[in-house]
Design a protein around this motif. Structure first.
Motif, PDB file in Angstrom:
ATOM      1  N   VAL A   1      70.828 -23.585   5.431  1.00  0.00           N
ATOM      2  CA  VAL A   1      70.730 -23.618   6.336  1.00  0.00           C
ATOM      3  C   VAL A   1      69.473 -22.189   7.181  1.00  0.00           C
ATOM      4  N   LEU A   2      69.214 -21.551   6.343  1.00  0.00           N
ATOM      5  CA  LEU A   2      68.473 -20.234   6.010  1.00  0.00           C
ATOM      6  C   LEU A   2      67.304 -20.993   5.920  1.00  0.00           C
TER       7      LEU A   2
ATOM      8  N   SER B   1      75.193 -16.864   9.138  1.00  0.00           N
ATOM      9  CA  SER B   1      74.113 -17.537   8.582  1.00  0.00           C
ATOM     10  C   SER B   1      74.545 -19.172   9.585  1.00  0.00           C
TER      11      SER B   1
ATOM     12  N   ALA C   1      73.207 -18.079  12.852  1.00  0.00           N
ATOM     13  CA  ALA C   1      71.673 -18.668  13.144  1.00  0.00           C
ATOM     14  C   ALA C   1      70.952 -20.096  13.178  1.00  0.00           C
ATOM     15  N   ALA C   2      71.892 -20.668  12.548  1.00  0.00           N
ATOM     16  CA  ALA C   2      71.535 -21.970  12.338  1.00  0.00           C
ATOM     17  C   ALA C   2      71.821 -22.575  13.002  1.00  0.00           C
TER      18      ALA C   2
ATOM     19  N   GLU D   1      64.566 -12.226   2.692  1.00  0.00           N
ATOM     20  CA  GLU D   1      64.914 -13.967   3.169  1.00  0.00           C
ATOM     21  C   GLU D   1      64.574 -13.821   4.609  1.00  0.00           C
ATOM     22  N   TRP D   2      65.485 -13.434   5.353  1.00  0.00           N
ATOM     23  CA  TRP D   2      65.613 -13.433   6.474  1.00  0.00           C
ATOM     24  C   TRP D   2      63.707 -13.270   7.552  1.00  0.00           C
TER      25      TRP D   2
ATOM     26  N   ASN E   1      62.312 -16.685   6.943  1.00  0.00           N
ATOM     27  CA  ASN E   1      62.973 -17.806   7.591  1.00  0.00           C
ATOM     28  C   ASN E   1      62.268 -17.586   9.264  1.00  0.00           C
TER      29      ASN E   1
ATOM     30  N   LEU F   1      64.015 -15.222  11.434  1.00  0.00           N
ATOM     31  CA  LEU F   1      65.278 -14.775  11.929  1.00  0.00           C
ATOM     32  C   LEU F   1      64.628 -13.245  12.689  1.00  0.00           C
TER      33      LEU F   1
END
Lengths: 310, 429
Positions: A56-57, B76, B79-80, B97-98, B101, B103
Motif C-alpha cells: 500500500v505504501l 495507510s 493513503a492508498a 517511509e512516508w 513514498n 505522502l
C-alpha cells in the motif's frame, strides 16, 4: 376450460417478459451496483494482486509470478501456525455449535407457554454475535479475575489464566462460537416443525422409545437441514476474525492467530496487499474444495423425502 | 395495472438516485486531522480544536482519533485510496517511509513565510522532523523513555529511592524486594521492542538496527540474553508481572498500566505519558521519574526524541489552513494551556515559559525529568527502517519474546534465531 385460461395467462406472461425483468433489475439495482462495486470488482482485483508484490505504501506492485505462494507454503512459519489454529477452531467449534443448536431446537420445539420468549432469548447471542461488544464481554468473563474464575474460586478451585495460557486460549473462542448457536438453531427448529407428526405417532404405537424415535425419525428427516447448516457453519468457521482480533489478538504463541486475522495483519499492518491477497485466495480455494467435498458426500447421508409437498 | 407498473419503476429509480443527491452545502473550510493517543489526549485535543473553531468561525476541523495500531492501519489504507486527512500525527519511526513514498508535504516554505512561526523554537527541536534536508513534521514535544516510581509504595516497602544512574542489577533487587514486602509486582512486563532497540546504547554504544537499516546493528547477542534471563528471573519471583498475565489483559493503553491500579510500584513508558498515567491514577498519588537503568559501568540508555509530529499530507485539500492550525497548536499559549504538555515538553520557549508557573504535578515532573535527561543521554539514532514493523510483528514478538517468556526456548537459543530472521527481512528491503 381450466387449461384454456392457464395457457392464456402463460401467453400474457411471455409477452410481458422483458418489462417484468426491467422492474426486477431496477429493484435489485442498488444491491447489484453495490455487489459489483464492493464485492465482485475487489475480489477480481485481489486475484490479480495475489501475483504481485503490491504494498500500500511502498510500491504499486510488480508481477512476481508465484512467489507469494512459494513464500506462504515454504518460508512463512506463522502461516502454518495460522492454518493450524484455524483448522483446530473449525474442527471443534462447528460440530459443537451444531450440537448445541440441535439440542436447544429440540427443547424449544414444544408448545409450552412462553416458548417464544425462550426462542428469542436463545437467538439473541447470535444477533449480537460477531460484535465487538460480545468479544469485549468475553474478555471480562474469561479474564484472570473474570466471572469464570470467580465462580471457580467460590467452589474452591484456582482457575487458570484462560486467555494467557497457550493451552486454553483457543478454547475460550471455541466456547464463544458454541454459545452463538442461534441461527442454525432457528433453521433446525423450522426443520423439526416440518417432520410429519404421524411418523412419531406410528412409531410410538410400535413401541419405539424416545431415543429410537430421535435416531430413526428425527435425524434422517433432518439430514437436509444438517447438511445446509454444516455448509454454512463450515464457511463462517473458516472466516472467523472478530473474536480473535478483540479477545486474544492471536496470542499467546500464535495459538489463536486465525487465518483471516493473519491475512488482515499482513494486509493492513505490514501493508503487504499482494501477499495478503494470495493468502486470501488460498483460503477461498480451500473453502470451495471442502464445500464441494461435503456436497459430494451428501449423497451418502442426506435423505430427501420422495413425496415432497405431501 | 399499468399505472402501478410506472409507479414501481419510478420508485426503484428513486431508490437508486436519492443517496447521490445527499450533498451537503457548506460555507466553512473543512480541515481534516487524525491522531493516535489515549483518552486523555483525545479529550485535550478535542477541547483545543473547539477553541480554534471558536476563534476561526470559518474553519471546520473534522477530527478522527484512534489508538496507535489502528492509526497506522487506517492512515495507510486512506493513503492508498487518496483519502488522507490534511493533517496527520506522525512518528519518528515511520516518517522516513512516508516521505520516501511521497505522502507528506515539505513545510520549509511555511517556516520561511512565517505561516508556521519558528521564532521561539530551537533548531534542534525541529531537527527530528527533517528528512533529506527538508522539514516534513513539526515536533509536538520532546520525549524520552522513563521508569516511573511510586514513592509511596517505595516508602511502604521501606526502600530508599535509587540514584539517578541506577543499574539493571539495582533495578532487579528493588523489583524483587517490592514483591517480597508489599506482595505487588515491582513492574509490568518489560518486553517492549523499544527497550530492545535502545538497550544496546547502554552497554555498547550500538542500536538495534544498523545505520543503513539493512541489518541488525549490534554484534553481540550476550547483553540481550542477559537481559531476558533477568526478565525470566523477575517473572518467576513476581518482581515483574508475568507475560501470561499481560497477554490475558491485552493491550489496553497507558491508562491500564499496573502502577495506576497500584498493582505495581514502577512503570516503564514514554515521558509524555506520565500525564495520562498520573491523571488515571489520581492527583493524590506521588510519582517520580527515573532514567532507564543502565548496565554496570555502562552509559545512559536514554535519548531525546520528538514525541510525535503534525505533518501535512500530500493529499491535503487545504494545506495552507492545515499549516495555520499547526502554527496555532504549537505556538499558542491558550492552546497549550489546554493541551498541558500531554504530547511532551513543548518546543516553543514562549509556551514553555508561560506554562511553567502553573504546571500540574505530572507536567512539572516531566519538565524536570527532561532537564535531567538533557544533562546525560545518548544521541538519537536514525529513524527505523521500513521493515521495522515486519521485524517486530512477525519475528521479535512471535519468534523471540513469546517463546522465551513462555519458557518454550531459552534466550540463548532464541537470540541467534532472532538475528538470523531479522537480518533476512532487513536485507531483503
Amino acid at each position: 376450460m381450466a387449461a384454456a385460461t392457464l395457457s392464456k395467462a402463460k401467453r400474457r406472461k411471455q409477452s410481458n417478459f422483458g418489462q417484468d425483468n426491467l422492474v426486477g433489475y431496477l429493484f435489485i439495482g442498488p444491491w447489484l451496483a453495490a455487489f459489483l462495486l464492493f464485492t465482485f470488482i475487489p475480489i477480481s482485483v485481489s486475484l490479480l494482486l495475489s501475483f504481485t508484490d503490491y504494498n500500500v505504501l511502498a510500491n504499486a506492485g510488480e508481477f512476481i509470478g508465484l512467489d507469494n505462494f512459494q513464500r506462504m507454503f515454504f518460508e512463512d512459519r506463522r502461516y502454518w501456525r495460522s492454518v493450524n489454529a484455524t483448522l483446530k477452531y473449525v474442527v471443534f467449534s462447528v460440530p459443537l455449535r451444531l450440537l448445541f443448536a440441535l439440542a436447544v431446537a429440540m427443547l424449544l420445539n414444544t408448545y409450552r407457554r412462553g416458548v417464544g420468549v425462550y426462542r428469542a432469548a436463545f437467538y439473541a447471542p447470535s444477533i449480537i454475535g460477531g460484535s465487538i461488544a460480545v468479544a469485549v464481554m468475553w474478555r471480562e468473563i474469561f479474564g484472570n479475575d473474570g466471572l469464570v474464575n470467580f465462580t471457580l474460586n467460590v467452589l474452591g478451585i484456582q482457575g487458570p489464566n484462560w486467555l494467557g495460557r497457550p493451552e486454553t486460549a483457543i478454547w475460550t473462542l471455541i466456547i464463544l462460537a458454541a454459545w452463538q448457536f442461534g441461527s442454525p438453531m432457528l433453521i433446525f427448529l423450522a426443520g423439526l416443525k416440518n417432520i410429519p407428526k404421524h411418523l412419531y405417532e406410528s412409531a410410538e404405537i410400535d413401541g419405539a422409545n424416545a431415543w429410537q424415535r430421535f435416531l430413526r425419525i428425527t435425524l434422517p428427516m433432518l439430514t437436509p437441514i444438517i447438511f445446509f447448516n454444516l455448509i454454512m457453519q463450515l464457511i463462517s468457521g473458516f472466516m472467523v476474525f472478530t473474536q480473535a482480533f478483540i479477545v486474544t489478538q492471536g496470542r499467546p504463541l500464535d495459538t489463536t492467530l486465525f487465518y483471516a486475522l493473519y491475512v488482515y495483519r499482513r494486509a493492513f499492518e505490514q501493508n503487504e496487499m499482494g501477499y495478503a491477497s494470495a493468502m486470501a485466495w488460498v483460503m477461498l480455494m480451500v473453502i470451495a474444495l471442502l464445500t464441494a467435498l461435503v456436497f459430494r458426500s451428501s449423497s451418502y447421508w442426506v435423505h430427501y423425502e420422495a413425496g415432497e409437498g405431501a | 395495472m399499468k399505472r402501478s407498473k410506472v409507479l414501481l419503476i419510478l420508485l426503484s429509480i428513486a431508490v437508486l438516485v436519492l443517496p447521490t443527491l445527499a450533498v451537503a452545502a457548506q460555507d466553512q473550510t473543512e480541515v481534516r486531522i487524525s491522531w493516535w493517543g489515549s483518552q486523555n489526549r483525545h479529550d485535550r485535543t478535542i477541547a483545543a480544536i473547539e477553541l480554534y473553531e471558536e476563534l476561526n468561525p470559518d474553519i471546520d476541523i473534522v477530527y478522527e482519533f484512534q489508538g496507535w495500531g489502528d492509526h497506522w492501519t487506517k492512515l495507510s489504507t486512506q493513503a492508498a485510496g487518496g483519502e488522507l486527512p490534511d493533517i496527520m500525527q506522525h512518528d519518528y519511526a515511520r516518517i522516513e517511509e512516508w516521505v520516501a513514498n511521497g505522502l507528506l508535504l515539505p513545510l520549509d516554505g511555511y517556516i520561511e513565510s512565517g505561516a508556521i512561526d519558528a521564532m521561539s523554537i530551537a533548531d534542534a527541536s525541529l531537527a527530528g522532523g527533517m528528512v533529506d534536508g527538508q522539514l516534513y513534521g513539526i515536533n509536538l514535544g520532546n520525549n524520552s523513555e522513563v521508569f516511573t516510581l511510586d514513592t509511596d509504595a517505595f516508602a511502604a516497602a521501606g526502600l530508599e529511592l535509587p540514584p539517578l544512574d541506577w543499574t539493571w542489577t539495582q533495578f532487579e533487587d528493588i523489583a524483587t524486594q517490592i514483591q517480597e514486602s508489599l506482595g505487588i509486582h515491582g513492574i509490568g512486563v518489560l518486553t517492549s521492542d523499544q527497550l530492545w532497540k535502545s538497550q544496546y546504547m547502554g552497554c555498547c554504544d550500538q542500536w538495534a538496527y544498523a545505520a543503513d537499516g539493512m541489518s541488525l546493528g549490534y554484534e553481540d547477542d550476550q547483553p540481550l540474553i542477559d537481559y531476558y534471563n533477568m526478565l525470566l528471573r523477575l517473572q518467576d519471583n513476581g518482581g515483574m508481572q508475568s507475560y501470561e498475565d499481560s497477554v490475558a489483559r491485552g493491550d489496553q493503553g497507558v491508562e491500564a498500566q499496573l502502577i495506576v491500579s497500584q498493582e505495581a510500584a514502577m512503570a516503564y513508558h514514554w515521558s509524555n505519558q506520565i500525564v495520562a498515567v498520573w491523571n488515571a491514577a489520581g492527583a493524590e498519588r506521588n510519582f517520580v521519574m527515573y532514567p532507564v537503568p543502565r548496565p554496570e559501568g555502562g552509559q545512559s540508555q536514554n535519548y531525546i526524541k520528538p514525541s510525535m509530529f503534525f505533518s501535512v499530507t500530500s493529499q491535503a485539500d487545504q494545506p495552507d489552513e492545515a499549516a495555520a492550525f499547526i502554527n496555532w497548536f504549537v505556538n499558542s499559549v491558550e492552546a497549550n494551556e489546554i493541551l498541558e504538555a500531554e504530547r511532551g515538553v513543548p518546543i516553543s520557549s514562549v509556551v514553555r515559559d508561560a506554562l511553567l508557573p502553573n504546571l500540574g504535578a505530572a507536567q512539572a515532573e516531566m519538565f524536570n525529568y527532561l532537564g535531567i535527561i538533557e544533562m546525560d543521554n545518548s544521541p538519537i539514532r536514525p529513524a527505523d527502517p521500513a521493515a521495522h514493523s515486519d521485524v517486530i510483528s512477525n519475528v521479535f514478538g512471535p519468534e523471540f519474546v513469546e517463546p522465551v517468556m513462555y519458557g518454550m526456548i531459552s534466550p540463548e537459543d532464541a537470540a541467534p534465531f532472532l538475528r538470523e530472521e531479522a537480518n533476512r527481512i532487513l536485507g531483503a528491503q
